[in-house]
Design a protein around this motif. Structure first.
Motif, short mmCIF file in Angstrom:
data_model
loop_
_atom_site.label_atom_id
_atom_site.label_comp_id
_atom_site.label_asym_id
_atom_site.label_seq_id
_atom_site.Cartn_x
_atom_site.Cartn_y
_atom_site.Cartn_z
N ARG A 3 -26.11 12.89 45.50
CA ARG A 3 -27.46 12.56 45.94
C ARG A 3 -27.41 11.37 46.88
O ARG A 3 -26.62 10.46 46.72
CB ARG A 3 -28.35 12.25 44.74
CG ARG A 3 -28.53 13.44 43.78
CD ARG A 3 -29.51 13.13 42.67
NE ARG A 3 -29.65 14.25 41.75
CZ ARG A 3 -30.43 15.28 41.94
NH1 ARG A 3 -31.15 15.34 43.04
NH2 ARG A 3 -30.51 16.26 41.06
N GLY A 4 -28.33 11.37 47.85
CA GLY A 4 -28.42 10.25 48.75
C GLY A 4 -27.20 10.07 49.64
O GLY A 4 -26.83 8.94 49.96
N ILE A 5 -26.53 11.16 50.01
CA ILE A 5 -25.35 11.05 50.86
C ILE A 5 -25.77 10.78 52.29
O ILE A 5 -26.88 11.09 52.70
CB ILE A 5 -24.47 12.32 50.77
CG1 ILE A 5 -25.23 13.54 51.34
CG2 ILE A 5 -24.04 12.58 49.35
CD1 ILE A 5 -24.39 14.79 51.38
N GLY A 6 -24.86 10.20 53.07
CA GLY A 6 -25.16 9.87 54.45
C GLY A 6 -25.26 11.09 55.34
O GLY A 6 -24.85 12.20 54.97
N VAL A 7 -25.79 10.86 56.55
CA VAL A 7 -25.96 11.94 57.51
C VAL A 7 -24.63 12.57 57.90
O VAL A 7 -24.49 13.80 57.99
CB VAL A 7 -26.69 11.42 58.77
CG1 VAL A 7 -26.76 12.51 59.83
CG2 VAL A 7 -28.09 10.94 58.43
N LYS A 8 -23.63 11.74 58.15
CA LYS A 8 -22.32 12.23 58.56
C LYS A 8 -21.71 13.15 57.50
O LYS A 8 -21.19 14.22 57.81
CB LYS A 8 -21.40 11.06 58.85
CG LYS A 8 -20.04 11.47 59.40
CD LYS A 8 -19.19 10.25 59.74
CE LYS A 8 -17.83 10.67 60.29
NZ LYS A 8 -17.00 9.48 60.64
N ARG A 9 -21.81 12.73 56.25
CA ARG A 9 -21.25 13.53 55.16
C ARG A 9 -22.04 14.83 55.00
O ARG A 9 -21.48 15.88 54.70
CB ARG A 9 -21.28 12.71 53.88
CG ARG A 9 -20.61 13.39 52.70
CD ARG A 9 -20.59 12.48 51.50
NE ARG A 9 -20.18 13.19 50.30
CZ ARG A 9 -20.24 12.65 49.08
NH1 ARG A 9 -20.68 11.43 48.92
NH2 ARG A 9 -19.86 13.35 48.02
N LYS A 10 -23.36 14.73 55.21
CA LYS A 10 -24.19 15.92 55.10
C LYS A 10 -23.83 16.94 56.17
O LYS A 10 -23.72 18.15 55.90
CB LYS A 10 -25.67 15.53 55.25
CG LYS A 10 -26.65 16.63 54.89
CD LYS A 10 -26.76 16.80 53.38
CE LYS A 10 -27.93 17.69 53.01
NZ LYS A 10 -28.08 17.81 51.54
N LEU A 11 -23.63 16.47 57.39
CA LEU A 11 -23.25 17.36 58.49
C LEU A 11 -21.90 18.01 58.21
O LEU A 11 -21.70 19.21 58.47
CB LEU A 11 -23.20 16.59 59.80
CG LEU A 11 -24.57 16.15 60.36
CD1 LEU A 11 -24.37 15.29 61.60
CD2 LEU A 11 -25.43 17.36 60.69
N LYS A 12 -20.96 17.23 57.69
CA LYS A 12 -19.65 17.78 57.35
C LYS A 12 -19.78 18.86 56.29
O LYS A 12 -19.06 19.87 56.31
CB LYS A 12 -18.71 16.67 56.87
CG LYS A 12 -18.18 15.77 57.96
CD LYS A 12 -17.17 14.77 57.40
CE LYS A 12 -16.57 13.92 58.51
NZ LYS A 12 -15.58 12.94 57.98
N ALA A 13 -20.70 18.66 55.36
CA ALA A 13 -20.90 19.65 54.30
C ALA A 13 -21.45 20.95 54.88
O ALA A 13 -21.02 22.05 54.49
CB ALA A 13 -21.86 19.09 53.25
N TYR A 14 -22.39 20.84 55.80
CA TYR A 14 -22.93 22.04 56.45
C TYR A 14 -21.83 22.77 57.23
O TYR A 14 -21.75 24.01 57.22
CB TYR A 14 -24.08 21.68 57.38
CG TYR A 14 -25.42 21.60 56.69
CD1 TYR A 14 -26.01 22.74 56.16
CD2 TYR A 14 -26.10 20.39 56.59
CE1 TYR A 14 -27.25 22.67 55.52
CE2 TYR A 14 -27.34 20.32 55.96
CZ TYR A 14 -27.90 21.46 55.42
OH TYR A 14 -29.12 21.40 54.79
N VAL A 15 -21.00 22.01 57.94
CA VAL A 15 -19.89 22.62 58.68
C VAL A 15 -18.94 23.33 57.72
O VAL A 15 -18.47 24.44 58.00
CB VAL A 15 -19.14 21.56 59.51
CG1 VAL A 15 -17.86 22.15 60.10
CG2 VAL A 15 -20.02 21.02 60.62
N ALA A 16 -18.67 22.71 56.58
CA ALA A 16 -17.77 23.32 55.60
C ALA A 16 -18.31 24.65 55.09
O ALA A 16 -17.54 25.57 54.79
CB ALA A 16 -17.55 22.37 54.43
#
Length: 296
Positions: A3-16
């Motif tokens: 929860r509350g992860i940063g934008v960069k990590r969120k984008l990486k998750a979507y790419v994954a």
């Protein structure tokens, strides 16, 4: 749950969620097919658009796959760090993302290429998500054979993007990838056999064992190489493709037979060697598909 992860990590998750490495392999087969269809260099804007649309289409299918397989992904070490397992992306976010990608890919391919190309892309998504993920994967050890049809679709998409039609050449390339897929994936399944067993997925390495996997790998490798040679008289192809298909195919066959003999002798069969080699084989073959028309 993350929860509350940063934008960069969120984008990486979507790419994954899109499984980029799988997309790379699909594009390796699409671009050369477009060169063959054009008998030279295709329109660069068209090629760019088809490759982008095809990549977005594959990303959609992979995101849907992650959504529907999230329960078994939690049980497998190989997939336990996927975004839906870690909670970096919610189930709802993943599903919306997959639908948006699918819609975007259809629009891109319709506008840049033609309705046939867009329709084939939609068909590829449905084959992977419905036919493979929802119907076959958890029900039969033949899942990877028939489910692999979706991975064959990029050659049809690439050809249709250039010609707005289909013919024997892309159908032969379709058959090459169809026959190659079991010989490519089943050796990998040996490495992750315990994962598949824990998740209740009836992969051949679980239901029949390593000997059956190695024998089937040999049979499908032979079928792949023979099918690849059919393109020589049908296309017709020149000396480069002929040489590459024979030499690379011979290498693929040799390593497949080595895997089988090591398995039946009880030695370390090294199935991942065949898995990695199969990727190299397909890459070389399709590089020849794309370059040969430029030389002939």
């Amino acid at each position: 749950m993350a929860r509350g992860i940063g934008v960069k990590r969120k984008l990486k998750a979507y790419v994954a969620l899109t499984k980029p490495r799988i997309i790379e392999l699909l594009l390796v087969t699409t671009a050369p097919t477009m060169f063959l269809a054009a008998r030279g260099v295709p329109d660069l804007w068209l090629m760019f658009g088809v490759l982008v649309g095809g990549a977005v289409s594959a990303a959609s299918a992979n995101a849907f796959n992650c959504y529907f397989d999230r329960d078994i992904d939690r049980l497998m070490k190989r997939t336990e760090k996927r975004p839906l397992v870690t909670g970096e992306v919610s189930d709802r976010e993943a599903l919306v993302f997959a639908w948006l990608l699918g819609a975007a890919s259809t629009v891109i391919l319709w506008l840049v290429a033609n309705p046939l190309t867009a329709g084939l892309s939609v068909g590829a998504i449905l084959l992977y998500v419905v036919f493979y993920t929802l119907i076959l994967k958890r029900r039969t050890e033949q899942n990877i054979i028939w489910g692999g049809i979706a991975g064959c679709m990029p050659v049809l998409i690439g050809w249709a993007g250039v010609t707005n039609s289909l013919s024997w050449e892309p159908l032969i390339l379709f058959a090459v990838i169809f026959l190659w897929t079991p010989a490519h994936y089943w050796p990998l399944s040996v490495k992750y056999r315990d994962d598949y067993r824990a998740a209740g997925v009836p992969m051949l390495s679980v239901t029949e064992g390593e000997t059956s996997v190695s024998l089937q790998t040999v049979l499908y490798a032979w079928a792949t190489v023979v099918c690849s040679l059919l393109l020589v008289p049908v296309a017709p192809m020149g000396w480069l493709y002929t040489v590459v298909s024979v030499l690379a195919g011979g290498w693929f066959l040799w390593e497949s037979h080595v895997l089988y003999h090591r398995t039946i002798k009880g030695e370390n069969p090294k199935p991942m060697r065949v898995f990695h080699l199969s990727i190299t084989y397909l890459t070389l073959l399709f590089l020849a598909v794309g370059i040969d028309p430029l030389l002939t």
